[in-house]
Design an enzyme around this catalytic site. Structure first.
Site, PDB file in Angstrom:
ATOM      1  N   ASN A   1      46.309 114.740  28.664  1.00 46.53           N
ATOM      2  CA  ASN A   1      44.951 115.061  28.217  1.00 46.53           C
ATOM      3  C   ASN A   1      44.061 115.153  29.453  1.00 46.53           C
ATOM      4  O   ASN A   1      43.717 114.136  30.055  1.00 46.53           O
ATOM      5  CB  ASN A   1      44.469 113.947  27.268  1.00 46.53           C
ATOM      6  CG  ASN A   1      43.006 114.106  26.885  1.00 46.53           C
ATOM      7  OD1 ASN A   1      42.398 115.149  27.119  1.00 46.53           O
ATOM      8  ND2 ASN A   1      42.443 113.061  26.286  1.00 46.53           N
TER       9      ASN A   1
ATOM     10  N   LYS B   1      41.057 116.058  29.635  1.00 48.23           N
ATOM     11  CA  LYS B   1      39.646 115.753  29.315  1.00 48.23           C
ATOM     12  C   LYS B   1      38.736 116.813  29.951  1.00 48.23           C
ATOM     13  O   LYS B   1      39.135 117.970  30.049  1.00 48.23           O
ATOM     14  CB  LYS B   1      39.300 114.330  29.753  1.00 48.23           C
ATOM     15  CG  LYS B   1      40.282 113.291  29.180  1.00 48.23           C
ATOM     16  CD  LYS B   1      39.839 111.872  29.371  1.00 48.23           C
ATOM     17  CE  LYS B   1      40.882 110.930  28.789  1.00 48.23           C
ATOM     18  NZ  LYS B   1      40.500 109.523  28.836  1.00 48.23           N
TER      19      LYS B   1
ATOM     20  N   HIS C   1      39.861 111.420  19.324  1.00 46.16           N
ATOM     21  CA  HIS C   1      39.937 110.627  20.548  1.00 46.16           C
ATOM     22  C   HIS C   1      38.772 109.632  20.564  1.00 46.16           C
ATOM     23  O   HIS C   1      37.674 109.944  20.111  1.00 46.16           O
ATOM     24  CB  HIS C   1      39.880 111.542  21.780  1.00 46.16           C
ATOM     25  CG  HIS C   1      40.233 110.798  23.027  1.00 46.16           C
ATOM     26  ND1 HIS C   1      39.326 109.998  23.678  1.00 46.16           N
ATOM     27  CD2 HIS C   1      41.389 110.709  23.723  1.00 46.16           C
ATOM     28  CE1 HIS C   1      39.920 109.450  24.730  1.00 46.16           C
ATOM     29  NE2 HIS C   1      41.176 109.865  24.779  1.00 46.16           N
TER      30      HIS C   1
ATOM     31  N   GLU D   1      36.842 108.740  22.763  1.00 43.66           N
ATOM     32  CA  GLU D   1      35.628 109.213  23.443  1.00 43.66           C
ATOM     33  C   GLU D   1      34.772 110.044  22.482  1.00 43.66           C
ATOM     34  O   GLU D   1      33.544 110.007  22.542  1.00 43.66           O
ATOM     35  CB  GLU D   1      36.008 110.003  24.704  1.00 43.66           C
ATOM     36  CG  GLU D   1      36.501 109.057  25.795  1.00 43.66           C
ATOM     37  CD  GLU D   1      37.503 109.639  26.759  1.00 43.66           C
ATOM     38  OE1 GLU D   1      37.688 110.869  26.784  1.00 43.66           O
ATOM     39  OE2 GLU D   1      38.131 108.845  27.485  1.00 43.66           O
TER      40      GLU D   1
ATOM     41  N   GLU E   1      45.814 104.110  21.158  1.00 45.99           N
ATOM     42  CA  GLU E   1      45.152 103.985  22.453  1.00 45.99           C
ATOM     43  C   GLU E   1      44.098 102.877  22.388  1.00 45.99           C
ATOM     44  O   GLU E   1      42.982 103.112  21.897  1.00 45.99           O
ATOM     45  CB  GLU E   1      44.451 105.289  22.829  1.00 45.99           C
ATOM     46  CG  GLU E   1      45.366 106.482  22.924  1.00 45.99           C
ATOM     47  CD  GLU E   1      44.754 107.568  23.793  1.00 45.99           C
ATOM     48  OE1 GLU E   1      45.333 107.869  24.839  1.00 45.99           O
ATOM     49  OE2 GLU E   1      43.688 108.096  23.433  1.00 45.99           O
TER      50      GLU E   1
ATOM     51  N   GLY F   1      41.473 104.515  30.864  1.00 45.96           N
ATOM     52  CA  GLY F   1      40.795 104.759  32.132  1.00 45.96           C
ATOM     53  C   GLY F   1      40.422 103.498  32.896  1.00 45.96           C
ATOM     54  O   GLY F   1      39.645 103.556  33.845  1.00 45.96           O
TER      55      GLY F   1
ATOM     56  N   SER G   1      45.946 104.142  30.315  1.00 44.52           N
ATOM     57  CA  SER G   1      46.395 103.817  31.670  1.00 44.52           C
ATOM     58  C   SER G   1      47.914 103.914  31.845  1.00 44.52           C
ATOM     59  O   SER G   1      48.530 103.109  32.547  1.00 44.52           O
ATOM     60  CB  SER G   1      45.887 102.434  32.093  1.00 44.52           C
ATOM     61  OG  SER G   1      44.468 102.432  32.133  1.00 44.52           O
TER      62      SER G   1
END
Ligand code: PGA
Length: 270
Positions: free
Chosen positions: A20, A22, A110, A112, A181, A187, A227
């Site tokens: 991904n 992003k 996701h 985010e 996730e 991240g 990660s």
């Protein structure tokens, strides 16, 4: 019995490793990265894993051109889609637009987007349904924040997200991938312990089995994300209910991404 079927790989036993990207890489940078990955891709991956590059919308055509030109087994996917077919939805991208660019997978929900844009489970389900109608595999993301993790409530939280994000969605056309996730691992360099990830992955598969039956649940790919690096991917792939990885930061470097795929394939064969 639930859990991944042993290799030799068929649709039920294949890994799914998705990068991904992003909101990273301009068109030109994305084409260069896709080319570097295509150059390093190993034939033997193809018998074990589906490997998917997920660039920003603006680079989908460029990346799919690289893959087509190289006659590569790599696939291209998208980071989001509209639940609507067409019309007055400024800024949105329909599933038809994605399939026209050879997208076989699409991330939905996701964290985010859930966190920054307020996407709900119902929004995610509507997108997943639009993808299924076109035979595209949704990669549905679920995961808990630190507070839920610290309370020990991860499994309930994630299972509820799976139920809500797939509520009423028929997964028989596109199949399904669910990416677990943990938000606190995305991240951050922090990773879930593999036994924790396995527990959650098992609960996801059991929930899928109660929604869709054992056969569909076995076929579902449950991924770990957060990660993922070359050095930790094997421990996740060794878990019986984890069928792959959704990779963010490490997918932006061809060497790291290719090492992740190689290490994941080795772990699946072991
Ligand atoms: P990360 O991102 O690998 O950079 O943690 C994973 C993701 O958000 O899918």
């Amino acid at each position: 019995m639930l859990g991944r079927r042993p290799l030799p790989a068929n649709d039920d036993g294949r890994l799914l490793i998705a990068g991904n990207w992003k909101m990273n890489k301009t068109y030109t940078q994305a084409v260069n990265l896709a080319q570097e990955i295509s150059d390093r891709a190993r034939r033997e991956w193809a018998s074990v894993a589906d490997v998917v590059l997920i660039p920003p919308f603006t680079a989908l055509r460029g990346v799919s051109n690289v893959i087509a030109f190289d006659r590569s087994f790599l696939r291209v996917g998208a980071q989001d889609c509209s639940p609507h077919q067409q019309g007055a939805f400024t800024g949105q991208i329909s599933v038809d637009m994605l399939t026209d660019l050879d997208c076989a997978y699409c991330i939905v929900g996701h964290s985010e987007r859930r966190g920054l844009l307020g996407e709900t489970d119902a929004d995610v389900a509507a997108k997943a349904a639009a993808l299924e109608a076109a035979g595209v595999t949704p990669i549905v993301c679920v995961g808990e924040d630190r507070e839920v993790y610290d309370r020990g409530a991860t499994v309930e939280h994630v299972v509820a997200q799976v139920a809500g994000s797939l509520g009423g969605v028929d997964i028989s056309t596109g199949g399904i991938a669910v990416a677990y996730e943990p938000i606190w691992a995305i991240g951050t360099g922090l990773v879930a312990a593999p036994d924790h990830a396995q527990r959650v992955a098992r609960a996801i598969r059991e929930r899928l089995a109660s929604m869709y039956g054992d056969q569909q649940a076995r076929r579902a790919r449950v991924l770990y994300g957060g990660s993922v690096k070359p050095g930790n991917v094997a421990a996740f792939i060794a878990c019986p209910d984890i069928d792959g990885a959704l990779v963010g930061g490490a997918s932006l470097k061809a060497d790291d991404f290719c090492s992740i795929v190689t290490n994941a394939c080795d772990a699946a064969r072991a």
